[in-house]
Scaffold this active site. Structure first.
Site, mmCIF file in Angstrom:
data_model
loop_
_atom_site.group_PDB
_atom_site.id
_atom_site.type_symbol
_atom_site.label_atom_id
_atom_site.label_comp_id
_atom_site.label_asym_id
_atom_site.label_seq_id
_atom_site.Cartn_x
_atom_site.Cartn_y
_atom_site.Cartn_z
ATOM 1 N N CYS A 1 0.624 -1.591 0.257
ATOM 2 C CA CYS A 1 0.201 -0.015 0.210
ATOM 3 C C CYS A 1 1.071 1.100 -0.595
ATOM 4 O O CYS A 1 0.465 2.199 0.276
ATOM 5 C CB CYS A 1 -1.176 -0.119 1.176
ATOM 6 S SG CYS A 1 -0.436 -0.241 3.199
ATOM 7 N N CYS B 1 7.558 -9.380 -1.638
ATOM 8 C CA CYS B 1 7.409 -10.245 -3.202
ATOM 9 C C CYS B 1 7.555 -11.273 -2.470
ATOM 10 O O CYS B 1 8.570 -11.665 -2.417
ATOM 11 C CB CYS B 1 8.157 -9.256 -4.065
ATOM 12 S SG CYS B 1 7.670 -10.353 -5.493
ATOM 13 N N ASN C 1 1.260 6.112 13.953
ATOM 14 C CA ASN C 1 0.474 5.544 13.742
ATOM 15 C C ASN C 1 1.222 3.968 13.850
ATOM 16 O O ASN C 1 -0.001 3.063 13.698
ATOM 17 C CB ASN C 1 -0.220 5.929 13.428
ATOM 18 C CG ASN C 1 -2.043 5.134 13.701
ATOM 19 O OD1 ASN C 1 -2.098 4.707 14.579
ATOM 20 N ND2 ASN C 1 -2.499 4.541 12.383
ATOM 21 N N LEU D 1 6.723 14.175 25.779
ATOM 22 C CA LEU D 1 8.085 13.958 26.052
ATOM 23 C C LEU D 1 8.486 15.011 24.406
ATOM 24 O O LEU D 1 7.850 15.098 24.216
ATOM 25 C CB LEU D 1 8.491 12.817 25.237
ATOM 26 C CG LEU D 1 10.211 13.029 24.999
ATOM 27 C CD1 LEU D 1 10.989 12.731 25.810
ATOM 28 C CD2 LEU D 1 10.276 11.552 24.125
ATOM 29 N N VAL E 1 1.584 -27.758 -14.665
ATOM 30 C CA VAL E 1 1.554 -28.279 -15.982
ATOM 31 C C VAL E 1 -0.118 -27.836 -16.527
ATOM 32 O O VAL E 1 -0.832 -27.650 -17.871
ATOM 33 C CB VAL E 1 0.504 -30.048 -16.124
ATOM 34 C CG1 VAL E 1 1.542 -30.294 -15.788
ATOM 35 C CG2 VAL E 1 -0.329 -29.637 -15.160
ATOM 36 N N LEU F 1 7.756 -24.971 -14.974
ATOM 37 C CA LEU F 1 9.080 -25.221 -14.376
ATOM 38 C C LEU F 1 8.075 -24.375 -12.727
ATOM 39 O O LEU F 1 8.560 -24.256 -12.143
ATOM 40 C CB LEU F 1 9.535 -24.162 -15.006
ATOM 41 C CG LEU F 1 10.776 -24.507 -15.671
ATOM 42 C CD1 LEU F 1 11.912 -23.358 -16.508
ATOM 43 C CD2 LEU F 1 11.259 -25.345 -15.405
ATOM 44 N N GLU G 1 6.999 -25.399 -10.000
ATOM 45 C CA GLU G 1 7.430 -26.469 -8.573
ATOM 46 C C GLU G 1 8.680 -26.373 -8.156
ATOM 47 O O GLU G 1 9.365 -25.954 -7.412
ATOM 48 C CB GLU G 1 6.360 -26.895 -8.552
ATOM 49 C CG GLU G 1 5.030 -26.783 -8.614
ATOM 50 C CD GLU G 1 3.860 -28.506 -8.116
ATOM 51 O OE1 GLU G 1 3.626 -28.502 -7.581
ATOM 52 O OE2 GLU G 1 4.268 -28.439 -9.356
#
Length: 1335
Positions: A55, A152, A274, A417, A1105, A1285, A1287
């Protein structure tokens, strides 16, 4: 709903346009506003905690001090909309667009093949764009820093970094920025394969068409809005108030207003970045009625330098602090900057740059977080805190009393502070910082430390000493007693030994400490002390602070400066982070191939530019539908319990809640017998879905889930681990077993027998786009349209059909693109689609269900953890004669894919080795954890690690190199596997030989050995692993595919097929096939979506495949069409494609055709232990070299060489991207990724804050990938003899694991320890067991 009156007007700019909002809800983030209110969906949502970078947007404010706008990258999910008054926001849509002009950043990341699924790409673009706006010619170090906060899961980062490097001033790779030679043509150290003029002249290395890049001109970027400049320069800044339903936000315009507000509301938190409050509010539902933002108070951002130190305003961001420190360090004498240097070093590793741009110094200090990087350094550096209230100002020390929360040493009610004072260090004073984390970037430390020592001038006598640690308690912990007892000592090894003893005695780490890992953390306490000792010695040796007449000879007679040997220097250095380099080699297309034929060419992903401009539409980017509702899930909080009651009454009374969906609302089938969509009588794990809330908004739905009261009655047993399951005989399915030869007899005739255990942890898919679905009911015939992020729309269609008890032809599932899948969006996505469909039918309105990251990780399961035991019999030569392996996997609470996973694991367990006597057995364990499911590799990455660990153990026992033992046991000639399927190992040997040669393994192993002999604290290791990966499903019916191709009368072509675009580029490849078959350019072809209404009865896109089978179907359809057109083409050979198509229409020839591929024959008979379950194999080999830090267990990947057998690649760029992405995902599995559960079965490592996938810093410094030339790869099985390719490259990441193991063995040899050690069960492969193994 309008908010209470009294809100001020919020003014800011988005992409150059002024935005004015009055009724601003303080709980709304910039991300929500951009996506919901402005429709700018290019900014993605993936984690909600600022840790993934999807984001990222650019935030610009006018800086009064420099009189220039300041551009920073921030994560929009953390930025409250209220905080944007006077700011300008730039999103990916504002950078460039396909419709107008694509920006060079967008163009280069797309053309560099830096986008696969594309979900992370807009965030990457914005990080790079913000970097260029601040640094038009950045360094490579700045590039890596800019992308450290972006995750990524697909690409492996290398091409993303390559695209960024084209803008860098100091980059000189491949001819850019004045380099005269490509790195291929330069003599070197063997990094690159043989050059273009050598035996590989037919190989090509150009994946990026750099000459096509448009130049970038920083002067042409949009200007900062003048109106915002005038607002910033206004002498009076009014107080701003924004009121929501539950929260009021006040931003005072002056310090006096702030102090008055603080006095009236001392309990109200101050919010700057935040970065702490936002994630806590999201994950814990914590709501504060009043939030005070001091961001616009100039006194809180003032920086003052005096003779005694640096005073920095509390609201300065950590990124600004980096700049402030860098400036002071460059201007001050070295002796004054010791603390500043330690802080600057620590800051480089704190979170990602986007978070550092938001997080404030004051917030970091006051959070007192256990894992603080800065507080230990500030504490030992004797920092002081300037506090202010209406009653005045006071100064307190940032010491052990403040850190421990002692009331008198902390902020009092009404105080703030104001600033932090950091004293200059003194002569003879040394300050250092240390940290060890799960990942080199963007990760909280396991342990951090700050250490300071001051000597009596001219001596080695300790005058003052301070030590502080983070990560070992509930807050930063100091060791004052140990330090006091060491005063007056000399700086010797005896003092170091005493310091270690005293610190370990004073700094105790309880077993229940946050994060656990007590033994590892205690090791780090001592390691950091040792490193501190050596670093101080090094500083003293340099005489850095000595001035006449003070010389080394005037020191105490009891001590002399030691001469640090070069071997010790390795203990002083942190593991460096380098921008990776390398070469990607693939075969050139045949010179005779027509230039318009795109097959075999490195074509950019056809959605690449859309990814980069944010114009690619994902499931949750679809516009809101009329009357749309949102669904949120109510999940179990118990691991094994009877459901006594579910009371939704309180939830139904909440505003916006429309309905509660329970199992009683299901008109059809509630899942399967053991895998219910919605729990009925009992729950089997934490995270099991019990019911769902449907409300008008997603916020209302999520808030209401906490009001559904579920009463449980706990059941026994609670089984969480594989060992527990074995003890309870808790299994999901019968044992799977394969045998070859006679192992018992073979064990009688061997020289040695070894037994061992292997543990592989689980792995989260962590696709960047979480599970999401939109269900739209139609007004007639019970029809439903489903838009989903799924790998298997047909399965979702079937599940919804059976759940609603309607025919399949009433349910249409649409998939445009999926933001990553890796197996995790097969079965589990169908379950979510069915639950959403029930909600849609019950309410009669569209329902959208989007899981947040924590929910997704909790509910959907991941890779199966494995426990393996092996017994191996072998000869002195290393030849294995008998092998018996027993594997157990943790399947979770229901079967899902676990039986298939254990089958595939057993079938592929032998990997590349021909062993004559084998016995493989496997069981899937039933536990009270969420069901584990399909994951890239489907059991092979776990199982193959067992046999490779066995090979490594054999090599160690025989005193042989592991690669020699691997070679000796490999398949040699055409042979049969353990399940008696014949194959040729010729490509395996080509990959292996090529890898050994390219990596120069013998030469580099010799260099590593020489390095190790000279370096006791840094060790290098090398490992080479082979791979035989069987591709496909072990069932014939799953290898079929269909396609539908339309040719329109203008000559354009619409292609539809049954595959789903997950980022692997299947649509691109299908259009390459269609382009070749129809002989038309790619620009005339288009794929719209995958839909069950156009191509029915599809098979899941999985098992590598997808391109194989769908490519054959597309080919079949196109050939049918071309055959119809051939008579017309012969009659008019000089005609154009458009003329031929028009003539066909006139002659009433159908311009639409279906294509079909019947598939491969695949079967397995488990009773006989034989079959042909896979159509073909992919082969590969990888060599990795690493360097480990023996003190901490950290490692750096020096180099990896990969050689893959891709057959005749359809698209080398896409295939190399698959290899690199799978490799890094595999390296993550084996070295960094950890899933942790509580004793009650609750997931503790939810989200990227705790679960660390690889980052850009994890890419090997040199990464070379070669696709094996395809001269002997011709086969009629697959489309154009290509291979899948998706896996196979996953397991090659284990080469990093075994290289680390090799380095650890070298360290253990030095210390006289056994080399054949077992990696501890907890966190196998991460830095913790490696450090302990060395220690």
């Amino acid at each position: 709903m309008p908010h209470p009156p009294g809100s001020d007007v919020l003014v800011f700019f988005v992409n150059g346009r002024k935005v004015t909002e009055r009724d601003v809800d303080p709980e709304v983030t910039l991300l929500t506003y951009l996506r919901r209110n402005l429709g700018l969906t290019g900014t993605k949502s993936a984690c909600g905690g600022g840790s993934c970078g999807t984001c990222t947007v650019m935030l610009s404010r006018f800086d009064l001090a420099s009189r220039k706008p300041r551009h920073i990258a921030v994560t929009a999910c953390l930025v409250p909309l209220c905080s944007l008054h006077g700011a300008a926001v730039t999103t990916v849509e504002g950078v460039g667009s396909i419709r107008t002009r694509v920006h060079p950043v967008q163009e280069r990341i797309a053309k560099s093949h830096g986008t696969q699924c594309g979900f992370c790409t807009p965030g990457m673009v914005m990080s790079l764009y913000a970097l260029l706006r601040s640094h038009p010619q950045p360094s490579e170090e700045q590039l890596l820093e800019a992308l450290a906060g972006n995750l990524c899961r697909c690409t492996g980062y290398r091409p993303i970094l390559e695209s960024g490097r084209t803008f860098c001033l100091d980059s000189a790779s491949c001819g850019q920025h004045g380099a005269r030679q490509c790195c291929l043509d330069q003599p070197g150290d063997g990094t690159c394969p043989p050059g273009r003029n050598g035996p590989q002249a037919h190989m090509c290395s150009e994946l990026i068409p750099r000459t096509e890049f448009q130049p970038w001109d920083p002067t042409q970027e949009p200007i900062f809005p003048p109106e915002l400049m005038r607002m910033a320069e206004s002498p009076v800044q009014p107080s701003l108030t924004f009121r929501g339903d539950r929260v009021t936000w006040v931003s005072p315009g002056s310090l006096q207003e702030l102090l008055a507000l603080r006095a009236r509301h001392p309990e109200a938190p101050l919010v700057l970045g935040n970065t702490a409050l936002g994630p806590a509010q999201r994950s814990q539902g914590r709501v504060h009625p009043l939030l005070i933002s001091p961001a616009r108070i100039p006194e809180l951002s003032t920086v003052t330098e005096t003779s005694d130190g640096l005073t920095i305003g509390a609201s300065c961001s950590l990124a600004q602090l980096q700049d402030i420190l860098a400036k002071s360090i460059s201007q001050l004498p070295v002796e004054k900057t010791q603390t500043l240097r330690a802080l600057a070093k620590a800051l480089r590793s704190v979170a990602g740059l986007q978070v550092r741009n938001l997080a404030s110094l004051g917030g970091h200090v006051m959070s007192l977080h256990s894992y603080s990087d800065l507080n230990p350094i500030l504490a030992v550096g004797q920092a002081a805190l300037h506090l202010r209230s209406e009653g005045g100002a006071r100064l307190i020390s940032l010491d052990e009393h403040f850190l421990a929360g002692v009331v008198s040493a902390s902020l009092q009610p009404g105080e703030i502070l104001e600033s932090v004072h950091i004293p200059h260090s003194q002569k003879w004073e040394f300050v250092f910082s240390f940290r060890q984390a799960q990942a080199p970037q963007n990760a909280s430390p396991h342990v951090s430390a700050g250490m300071r020592v001051r000597f009596t001038e001219g001596t080695d006598t300790i005058e003052d000493l301070s030590i502080a640690y983070g990560g070992v308690g509930t807050t930063t912990v100091m060791a004052p007693q140990a330090c006091q007892r060491l005063l007056g000592r000399h700086w010797t090894e005896e003092t170091l030994d005493e310091a270690c003893r005293l610190v370990l005695g004073e700094v105790t780490i309880p077993g229940a400490a946050p994060g656990g890992r007590v033994e590892f953390r205690r090791t780090l306490l001592v390691s950091f002390l040792f490193r501190f000792y050596l670093q101080v010695l090094q500083e003293l040796k340099a005489h850095r602070f000595l001035k006449p007449p003070c010389t080394p000879r005037t020191l105490s007679d009891t001590w002399k400066y030691p001469q640090l040997p070069d071997q010790t220097l390795g203990a002083l250095e942190d593991v460096p982070i380098m921008v990776p380099r390398g070469v990607q080699m693939y075969e050139r297309v045949d010179p005779q191939q027509p230039p318009q034929d795109p097959v075999g060419r490195s074509i950019m992903h056809l959605s690449g530019l859309k990814h980069a401009t944010g114009e690619a539409v994902f499931c949750d980017d679809l516009p809101r539908v009329d009357k749309e509702l949102f669904m949120a899930l109510v999940t179990s909080t118990r691991p094994h319990a009877k459901i006594v009651s579910v009371d939704p009454a309180e939830a139904l009374r909440l505003p916006g809640v429309v309905a509660i969906v329970t199992a009683e609302d299901i008109p059809g089938t509630n899942g399967t017998e053991d895998d219910k969509l919605l729990a009925v009588d009992k729950v089997l794990c934490v995270g099991q879905v019990i019911c769902a809330v449907v409300a008008e908004t997603d916020v209302q739905a999520r808030q209401a889930t906490g009001s559904v009261r579920v009463t449980y009655e706990d059941l026994e047993p609670v089984v969480l681990s594989i060992q527990d399951a074995i003890g309870h005989s808790s299994f999901l399915c019968p044992e799977k077993k394969l045998e070859l030869g006679n192992t018992e007899e073979a064990f009688e005739d061997v020289d040695h027998i070894l037994e061992g255990e292997v543990h592989v942890g689980g792995q989260e898919h962590f696709y960047m786009e979480t599970q999401r679905v939109l269900v739209i009911p139609k007004v007639e015939d019970q029809e439903l349209d489903i838009y989903a992020s799924t790998q298997d729309p047909a399965h979702m269609q079937k599940t919804v059909s059976s759940t609603l008890n309607v025919p399949l032809n009433r349910v249409t599932c649409h998939v445009k693109r999926v933001g990553g899948g890796f197996g995790g969006k097969q079965g589990r996505s169908a379950m979510l689609g069915a639950i959403a469909a029930v909600g849609a039918i019950k309410t009669g309105r569209p329902v959208r269900l989007v899981l947040d990251r924590d929910e997704d990780m909790l509910i959907t399961g991941g890779r199966h953890p494995l426990f393996g035991k092996y017994k191996v019999g072998f000869m002195d030569s290393g030849r294995i004669k008998a092998l018996d392996i027993q594997c157990y996997i943790n399947g979770g609470c229901v079967l899902d894919y676990s039986e298939l996973v254990i089958e595939f694991l057993i079938l592929k367990l032998e990997n590349a080795y021909k062993i004559r006597n084998l016995r493989f057995r496997g069981r899937a364990c039933r536990t009270n954890l969420p069901s584990n499911t399909a994951f890239r590799g489907f059991g092979f990455p776990q199982g193959a690690l067992v046999i490779e660990s066995c090979i490594t153990a054999v090599a160690a026992k025989c005193g042989l190199l592991p690669e020699k033992v691997r070679e000796k046991n490999m398949y040699r000639t055409v042979d049969k596997t353990i399940y008696k399927q014949a194959f040729s190992p010729e490509p395996l040997h080509r990959c292996w030989a090529e890898c050994l040669e390219q990596a120069d393994v013998p030469g580099r192993r010799a260099l590593a050995d020489a390095f190790n002999r000279q370096s006791p604290w840094r060790k290098r290791g090398i490992a080479v692993v082979p791979m035989k990966f069987s591709v496909g499903f072990a069932a014939t019916s799953y290898h079929q595919a269909a396609a539908l191709v339309h040719i329109y009368t203008d000559g354009s072509v619409l292609v539809t097929h049954g595959g789903n675009e997950l980022g692997q580029g299947i649509h691109t490849k299908m259009l390459q096939v269609a382009s070749r078959e129809l002989r038309v350019p790619l620009c005339r072809l288009h794929i719209q979506e995958t839909s069950t209404a156009t191509v029915p009865n599809t098979v899941t896109t999985a098992a590598s495949v997808g391109a194989d089978v769908n490519g054959r179907a597309v080919q079949n359809a196109c050939q049918t069409l071309l055959k119809r057109l051939e008579p017309i083409m012969k009659k008019n050979p000089e005609g154009t494609w458009e003329a031929w198509v028009e003539a066909a229409f006139e002659q009433r020839i159908s311009l639409s055709a279906t294509g079909y591929f019947r598939g491969y024959k695949a079967f397995m008979d488990w009773e006989k232990g034989e079959g042909e379950p896979f159509p073909y194999c992919v082969f590969g080999a990888a060599c990795s070299e690493v360097e480990i830090d023996c003190l901490t267990g950290a490692h750096r990947k020096l180099r990896t060489d990969i050689v893959m057998d891709a057959g005749c690649s359809l698209n080398p760029a896409l295939d190399i991207g698959q290899v690199e992405g799978a490799f890094l995902q595999g390296a993550g599995l084996y070295t960094t990724e950890e899933l942790h559960y509580s004793p009650e079965g609750a997931l503790l490592s939810g989200g990227p804050e705790e679960y660390k996938i690889p980052t850009a810093a994890d890419v090997p410094e040199k990464l070379n990938v070669t696709l094996l030339p395809s001269a002997q790869a011709q086969t009629g099985l697959t489309i154009y003899s290509s291979k899948g390719l998706g896996e196979s490259g996953m397991f090659l990441g284990s080469s990093v694991f075994f290289a680390i193991q090799d380095a650890v063995a070298a360290a253990r040899r030095d210390r006289g320890l056994a080399e054949d050690f077992t990696v501890p069960r907890e966190d196998p492969g991460t830095c913790k067991p490696w450090s302990i193994s060395v220690a």
